[in-house]
Design a protein around this motif. Structure first.
Motif, PDB file in Angstrom:
ATOM      1  N   SER A 148       0.833  -1.197   0.000  1.00  8.49           N
ATOM      2  CA  SER A 148       0.000   0.000   0.000  1.00  8.49           C
ATOM      3  C   SER A 148       0.872   1.254   0.000  1.00  8.49           C
ATOM      4  CB  SER A 148      -0.913   0.025   1.225  1.00  8.49           C
ATOM      5  OG  SER A 148      -1.785  -1.064   1.181  1.00  8.49           O
ATOM      6  N   GLN A 184      -7.206   0.864  -0.366  1.00  6.93           N
ATOM      7  CA  GLN A 184      -7.588  -0.238   0.497  1.00  6.93           C
ATOM      8  C   GLN A 184      -8.572   0.232   1.561  1.00  6.93           C
ATOM      9  OE1 GLN A 184      -4.221  -1.886   2.469  1.00  6.93           O
ATOM     10  NE2 GLN A 184      -5.210  -3.835   2.849  1.00  6.93           N
ATOM     11  N   ASP A 216      -5.877  -1.590  -4.928  1.00  5.29           N
ATOM     12  CA  ASP A 216      -5.337  -2.173  -3.697  1.00  5.29           C
ATOM     13  C   ASP A 216      -6.398  -3.088  -3.094  1.00  5.29           C
ATOM     14  OD1 ASP A 216      -3.904  -2.772  -1.470  1.00  5.29           O
ATOM     15  OD2 ASP A 216      -3.581  -0.707  -0.823  1.00  5.29           O
ATOM     16  N   GLU A 217      -6.222  -4.375  -3.273  1.00  7.12           N
ATOM     17  CA  GLU A 217      -7.152  -5.387  -2.781  1.00  7.12           C
ATOM     18  C   GLU A 217      -8.602  -5.077  -3.136  1.00  7.12           C
ATOM     19  OE1 GLU A 217      -6.485  -7.046   1.016  1.00  7.12           O
ATOM     20  OE2 GLU A 217      -4.495  -6.165   1.179  1.00  7.12           O
TER      21      GLU A 217
HETATM   22 MG    MG Z   1      -2.204  -2.477   2.299  1.00 12.19          MG
END
Ligand code: MG
Ligand code: ATP
Ligand code: ATP
Ligand code: MG
Lengths: 319, 507, 309, 320
Positions: free
Chosen positions: B56, B98, B179-180
């Motif tokens: 991240s 995220q 991010d995810e």
């Molecule tokens: Mg992260």
């Protein structure tokens, strides 16, 4: 100081404030002959003590990230009730008890609104301010109650061993308050609540009873101040607390207590009250137009806030 | 230091993005250490690594939210400076973060176009009709049937995630960072998202994709970069690697799933929950935990695990059912729960676990005060001794007990949150995502600590999104879906596949 | 007997007078209100009192005027919270055709039926003169001003000044505002006592400040002659007790009485003079008796006493 | 199609009603009560009175809503309004035209608003302390400049403007309506408005979206100052004079109206319609009690009761 005493980090920049007090004293001593006399210094202490008494309970409330705008109105009502009872019964003790009780009742009602009913403290206590004034205006109906026994009046205007009586009250409440905030677990709980209420709650601290305690204390101190002011002024009228609210808040802020909660001390508030009083005293001694007072007070509040904003970060990073 | 192999693809055009030698330190953590990354147009570049590996942070550097201590960027071969989020935007970087970055009281369309609202004839005034029409089109492309006037506060986690995706897509970016993005999505939604990503690839967009779901490396990724403890571990073609290889690179050693030595004898029932129903939506909850047991609670994000923990602890109002601790019924409320010996390590430690502006010492003692000082008189000497003891026992890395909690690294913060219960004499612990955002070493310590606790006769209920952790650590596990428990897996059946089967079940 | 009927039935005979005062904290205005109620009752009329919820608040008194215009009382007895800023308010009342009797503080515009009050400059000058004569025409004095800039305070201070100037051997040490408030006067006085080793007399622009000054003097054990203005009950008691030398009185009770009477008379088409000046008395230990009766028992004077043509 | 739209409309109304702050119900109750028992309360002139009396407070409460939504506070507004009124009146006395005088008042307001904004965003002071400081500065400035005296002799232009009306509606109500309209557009239809929500609701999201958060944040305070300066137009017109302390404490009334109207200090929650209700509720209460000729002490207490009751309704409904 040993390491453990340093870690409840509650007011990092008291040194600068004491420096401010010293600078003020020095300037006034140079500017006027009258400043550096014992009577005048005692006089300053008396006035600062009174401001401190009102501001002390408020300090604890603000440490919990709350606010109590009703203290001025509360003070007025307590003074009026106490005055009426003393006049009617002739008993100073009874009057003082009633005044204190009235302050406590208002404090408890604030506490109930803020904790059990979940109202935002700013508006809850602002609403309380109006209600208390309403009751007081109705009760006093535009009259003044005056003339009290000399023994009672000494509470506000008398001396003991050459020191004004309110100074003893201030010292006593600072001692008790200091012990309470620093040496009891309740005191530590209050700081925990102010720093992060949810974390404190999830750590098992009974938030409601602690907040009740704090608002009740604030009410009680307003009630006590009401009695002392009554003794000092030798009279009570419905609006007497009104001009005392903003200076009390200013003293707390100048003393370094943060409105975000978790940071602040009673001794800081005393220094704040001292700075305010010294300034006003100095302006009087120099016969500066009182119209300048709000401006000067505003500048001091800004300076103190700026001092905290700029020094706190560094002080914290050093720990 | 050996340099990890970087496999460049056959010389193509200049890469769309080049990041070289990026380093970033946070207080107490080296989040990124000389990391480089190259992504080409039309490529989906996977970024994997353990929690806290620095993924991240790397993309926050790319989008201007974090300023690196050193390093340089090139976009389409030209060196660029990225000082702010605005710079990144101008250069065509769009990010799905995220942590959700939606504004609760703005509607979907406003959130999607925040800061880039389509203007109307009047300066500053937003053309709302156009904005909603464009938002509608974006949602339609993602197959989302949501009213664009709904405020974000009313969306579920999955819906919020989709709005985030729509927001990033709306920027017509040339570099899209995710991010995810699938952490909260169901299979169906993931399929749609992947279809969309393939379309973006065809349009020549460079995609950086962070995921903990390693399978996705093979379904959608072209190349994969592995980060380990803030360092670049490897960059490989997806087709030329396999799951085991990736995991080895991520962990930095042979796959060593943490294996607990399971004690044979579970003790008495410590916690028993029957028919619990709470204001926060959990319902029909029945479970029990025995002394010496670590019991897992698994489920997808949004399945209500946190709510379950809060209901048991009394943090949210309970509407029905009962919670028994040591055979006694809890009256509700955290104060009572703590007094009876229950402690909660919450998932959002910064919001509800710690007072960030207080010292480590104060935080460690906050729950323990009634036990340490039963007569309410605070003695600094005693306090200091206990704090020093806890710091040593937990190996909290802090220069002094007076250090403010906000300056500690995530893992050390987490230790402090756990530590406050150690002093409080708690014998039943609820851990909600105890390893979220903490590094490999801290994680191992955390597991060791939990084992010690149960070894000493305490009981633990552990919520985790990391299925391998649940499998490795727990004696049993409950699986949640739609805010209720849908199954219980004992030691023998406790596998990731079984958990997922229960957690994702489609009707 | 419903309340609604009462007002209707009585509406033919009994006039309703709206009485405006500045605040509900200053005892002086309570005296005025009581006087107005008594004066109206004597003439068979009703009064309704309007007081701003925040003391001396200009916009609020303005709003109350607007509200009262809707209610249409037969006449208004009016003390402006600010002599200038309330002019538009009076003009509104004029436009609505409701007669206005102005009492206590003059409003500097609009049409009024009559002004009932006293000459505050003279009031202060006479009171000042009284104390300075007691000093034997020589000594050091301080003046405690009211709210800086208010017409009230300005008039009183200039009256005090005029008196001081009549005595060449009197030195004015300081003239400091105490905002008409007891606490502020007390603190100002405490500070002045530090600065000036010799203070022989204090001229306070109202009785509350005089009492505050007395507190400070007593606490410091520094005797001085103190005078105030308004002749409040507290001042009378202090005069009896010998702590206050005198209070310049321009009887607020009579402001109320005559204001209400003038209003009712105007409504009944009886003649009313443009100005009714209440005579000034400097109340001291020799002549306080007429004022020393409980407020409830005080009676309004006959109309002719002050307003006879 | 049309049927669906109607249904949806009904649903939206129900949703709006469920979101309406508690003060809406209190306001309705007050209106009914006073209309039944207050002589001539429900007459057109009296309703106009309520509008006139509420207009100045609304001018302060509108920007205060935005400031509070952005998790801030402005205690200096009343004092700045007072100072701007002094400047406006003095400029008129000095013979400048109304536009120039208004410009000066706006400039004064803007200076204080920008100062507040910079103190909060750049220096990083807590809004309460920062604006308490500027409150002192503005109030002190007004007192020092005038010596506490009213500034009189402002000539006929402003009073005439204030006294004018159009379509039977007085000037001040038109100003208030226009201000509401402007703020409504500003908050709900512009990028600035979205930023206000975002500064309170998710400041990081705004920064990540590439918006200069500090600039917008400071601009909200600047707007507050500007409106305080603008309100001086109505206040001075109403009094036909400038007075240094005429508006003291009005900021607390504005804050109370905003909070009672449902806006909260957290997470960018709130809105302008609630603020209007809050302002009107206080206005209706005071007016109605005056019309009923209720004793002043009871009026004082009722204001407190109203504030607490409104919050209580919200708190109770929030729980169920
Ligand atoms: Mg992260
Ligand atoms: N603002 C910050 N201040 C201090 N430390 C930070 C900050 N942001 C990240 N860190 C630390 O930097 C390290 C890398 O964090 P990062 O969020 O980049 O990890 P990640 O790979 O994205 O992990 P995850 O898979 O959990 O999202 C962690 O140790 C984290 O605690
Ligand atoms: N960040 C968030 N913003 C808004 N709503 C959320 C958020 N997180 C959770 N929710 C809401 O709470 C519900 C339960 O989610 P929650 O996250 O507590 O469950 P969980 O199983 O504990 O998942 P996790 O702990 O992995 O986030 C979700 O369905 C969603 O509506
Ligand atoms: Mg969770």
């Amino acid at each position: 100081m040993t390491a453990p005493a340093a870690w409840p980090l509650r007011m990092p920049s008291i040194g600068y404030r004491l420096l401010g007090v010293a600078a003020l004293c020095l300037a006034l001593a140079l500017a006027t002959d009258a400043f550096l006399t014992l009577p005048n210094l005692l006089n300053v202490m008396r006035q600062a003590s009174l401001t401190f008494l009102i501001a002390s309970g408020l300090t604890l409330v603000i440490v919990t990230a709350g606010l109590d705008l009703s203290i001025g109105a509360n003070l007025g009502l307590s003074a009026c009730f106490a005055a009426a009872v003393i006049q009617a019964s002739g008993s100073v003790l009874l009057g003082a008890a009633v005044g204190l009780a009235s302050g406590i009742v208002i404090g408890v009602m604030n506490g109930v609104m803020v904790t059990w009913l979940g109202l935002p403290p700013f508006i809850a206590t602002f609403g309380m301010l109006w209600m208390v004034y309403g009751v007081n205006y109705w009760y006093m109906a535009g009259t003044t109650i005056y003339d009290f026994p000399q023994g009672f009046r000494n509470l506000g205007s008398g001396d003991a061993l050459g020191v004004p009586v309110p100074v003893y009250l201030m010292a006593a409440s600072m001692l008790v308050g200091g012990l309470f905030t620093r040496y009891t677990t309740w005191g530590h709980d209050i700081y925990a609540i102010g720093a992060n209420r949810e974390a404190a709650r999830l750590s098992g601290i009974p938030i409601r009873s602690r907040l009740m305690l704090v608002y009740t204390l604030s009410g009680a101190m307003a009630g006590l101040s009401g009695i002392v002011y009554l003794a000092r002024l030798n009279s009570a009228e419905a609006g007497m607390g009104d001009p005392l609210l903003l200076p009390a808040i200013a003293a707390v802020l100048i003393g370094g207590t943060s409105l975000f909660g978790g940071i602040g001390t009673l001794s800081g508030t005393f220094v704040g009250a001292l700075i305010l009083t010294l300034t006003l005293n100095g302006m009087n001694l120099l016969t500066i137009d009182t119209n300048w007072q709000p401006l000067v007070m505003g500048v001091i509040v800004l300076l103190a806030a700026w001092l905290d904003a700029s020094t706190r970060r560094r002080a914290e990073a050093r720990a | 230091m050996e340099r990890a192999p970087i496999q460049e693809p056959p010389a193509r055009a200049v890469p769309r993005v080049e990041m070289r030698g990026i380093s970033k330190r946070f207080p107490g953590v080296r989040a990124l250490d000389d990391v480089s990354l190259t992504v080409h147009a039309g490529e989906v570049h996977m970024l994997v690594g353990q929690n806290g590996a620095g993924k991240s942070t790397l993309i926050k550097v790319l989008c201007g939210a974090v300023h690196p201590d050193s390093g340089e960027f090139r976009i389409d071969g030209r060196p660029v400076r990225i000082e702010s989020a605005a710079d990144a935007r101008r250069l065509g970087v769009a990010v799905i973060f995220q942590e959700f970055s939606l504004v609760p009281h703005l509607d979907i369309a406003q959130n999607i176009f925040l800061g880039r609202e389509p203007g109307s004839r009047f300066p500053g005034v937003v053309d709302r009709r156009r904005m909603h029409a464009q938002a509608r089109a974006l949602l339609d492309a993602l197959g989302m049937d949501l009213d664009t006037r709904l405020p974000a506060a009313e969306l579920g986690v999955a819906q919020q995630q989709m709005v985030e995706i729509a927001k990033a897509l709306s920027q017509n970016a040339r570099i899209l960072v995710m991010d995810e993005p699938t952490a909260a999505l169901s299979d169906h939604e993931i399929d749609r998202l992947f279809a969309r990503i393939r379309k973006l690839k065809q349009d020549g967009i460079a995609v950086i994709y962070i995921s903990h779901r390693l399978r996705e490396v093979f379904t959608i990724g072209d190349r994969v970069t592995v980060l380990r403890d803030g360092r670049h571990a490897a960059t490989l073609e997806s087709a030329r690697t396999d799951m085991a290889g990736l995991v080895r690179l991520m962990v930095g050693r042979e796959v060593r799933t943490h294996r607990r030595r399971f004690g044979e004898s579970a003790g008495d029932i410590v916690l028993e929950v029957r028919d619990l129903e709470a204001e926060n939506g959990v319902h029909g909850i029945g479970l029990h935990v025995r002394a010496g047991e670590i019991v897992g609670v698994a489920g997808l994000v949004g399945s209500g695990r946190t709510e379950l923990a809060r209901a048991i602890f009394g943090a949210d109002r309970v509407l029905g059912g009962e919670v028994r601790l040591g055979g006694q019924r809890l009256p509700g409320g955290p104060a009572e729960a703590v007094a009876r010996g229950m402690g909660l390590v919450p998932e959002d430690r910064k919001e509800s676990g710690l007072a960030l502006t207080r010292s480590v010492g104060d935080n460690l003692l906050v729950a323990a005060l009634p036990r340490i000082f039963p007569n309410r008189w605070y003695r600094f000497g005693t306090a200091a001794r206990i704090v020093a003891d806890l710091i040593a026992r937990l190996q909290v890395a802090t220069p002094s007990p007076g250090r403010l909690a906000k300056f500690l690294s995530g893992g050390n913060q987490q230790k402090v949150v756990v530590g406050k219960w150690l002093g409080a004499g708690v014998h039943f612990y609820v851990f909600d995502e105890p390893t979220r955002g903490i590094d490999v070493a801290a994680k191992a310590e955390m597991f060791g600590l939990m084992e010690t606790l149960v070894g000493d006769g305490a009981a633990v209920l552990m919520i985790s999104s990391e299925l391998p952790e649940v499998v490795a650590l727990c004696d049993r596990a409950y699986v949640m879906r739609d805010r209720t428990i849908v199954g219980e897996l004992d030691r023998r059946d406790l596998t990731e596949e079984n958990i997922l089967k229960l957690a994702m079940h489609h009707e | 007997a419903g309340g609604g009927d009462e007002s209707d039935a009585a509406g033919e005979g009994r006039e309703t007078i709206a009485v405006f005062t500045k605040n509900q904290t200053n005892p002086f205005f309570e005296v005025v209100r009581t006087g107005a109620a008594r004066g109206a009752a004597d003439m068979g009329a009703d009064v309704v009192q309007y007081i701003p919820t925040r003391p001396d608040n200009i916009p609020e008194q303005m709003s109350q005027i607007e509200d009262v215009v809707v209610r249409r009382p037969d006449a208004i007895v009016f003390t402006p919270v600010d002599t200038q800023a309330m002019v538009p308010g009076v003009e509104q009342v004029n436009a609505a055709g409701i007669p206005v009797v102005n009492i206590t503080d003059p409003v500097l515009g609009g049409d009024i039926v009559s002004f009932v009050g006293c000459d505050e400059v003279t009031l202060a000058r006479d009171t000042g003169r009284y104390v300075l004569e007691r000093l034997g025409g020589a000594g050091n004095v301080v003046i405690l001003e009211g709210v800086g800039g208010s017409v009230n305070s300005n008039n009183r201070v200039s009256g005090f000044m005029a008196a001081v100037e009549e005595f060449p051997d009197v030195t004015l040490l300081a003239s400091q505002p105490g905002n008409f408030q007891r606490l502020q006067a007390l603190q100002v006085m405490e500070n002045l006592l530090q600065t000036y080793p010799e203070i022989d007399a204090v001229l306070a622009a109202n009785d509350s400040m005089a009492m505050g000054a007395i507190e400070a003097l007593e606490a410091a054990n520094r005797p001085a002659l103190v005078v105030g203005l308004n002749g409040t009950q507290e001042a009378i008691d202090a005069i009896k007790a010998g702590t206050l030398l005198a209070s310049g009185d321009c009887d607020g009770f009579n402001h109320g009485c005559l204001g209400a009477m003038a209003a009712v008379r105007h409504v009944r088409n009886l003649p009313v003079p443009d100005e009714i000046l209440i005579p000034i008395t400097v109340v001291d230990e020799t002549n306080y008796q007429p004022l020393d009766i409980p407020l409830e028992e005080r009676m309004c004077p006959a109309w002719e006493t002050f307003a006879g043509e | 199609m049309s049927r669906a739209a109607v249904l949806e409309g009904g649903a939206r109304w129900r949703a709006a009603a469920s979101r309406a702050p508690g003060v809406a119900y209190l306001l309705a109750a007050l209106l009914v009560f006073f209309a039944l028992f207050g002589p001539r309360f429900a007459s057109a002139p009296n309703l106009l009175n309520i509008g006139i009396q509420s207009s100045i407070l609304l001018l302060l409460a509108l920007p205060m809503t935005l400031i509070i939504m952005a998790e801030g506070l402005d205690l200096s507004m009343g004092a700045v309004l007072g100072l701007a009124g002094i400047v406006l009146a003095s400029a008129l006395v000095a013979g400048y035209g109304l536009p120039a005088a208004l410009g000066a008042a706006l400039a004064v307001g803007l200076v204080f608003g920008v100062a507040n904004g910079l103190l909060v965003t750049r220096v990083g002071l807590p809004p309460f302390a920062a604006t308490l400081g500027t409150l002192g500065a503005a109030q002190g400035g007004a007192l020092v400049a005038t010596g506490g005296q009213s500034v009189v002799g402002i000539g006929p232009s402003l009073p005439a403007l204030y006294a004018s009306s159009w379509l039977g509606i007085p000037f001040s109500i038109w100003v208030a309506v226009a201000a509401y309209g402007a703020f409504h557009v500003l908050l709900y239809h512009t990028r600035f408005g979205a930023c206000v929500f975002a500064i309170g609701g998710n400041r990081d999201a705004l920064a990540l979206a590439g918006v200069r958060v500090h600039a917008y944040h400071a601009a909200i305070y600047a707007l507050g100052g500007l409106m305080a300066g603008f309100a001086a137009l109505l206040l001075t017109g109403r009094m036909n004079a400038g007075h240094p302390t005429a508006a003291i404490g009005m900021e607390f009334d504005a804050i109370a109206a905003v909070i009672v109207g449902g806006t909260r200090f957290e997470r960018g929650y709130g809105g302008l319609p609630g603020t209007v209700l809050g302002v009107l509720a206080v206005g209706v209460l005071k007016n109605g009690l005056n019309v009923l000729a209720v004793p002043s002490s009871l009026q004082v207490a009722s204001i407190g009761l109203l504030l607490i009751a409104a919050l209580l309704v919200d708190s109770i409904r929030g729980r169920s």
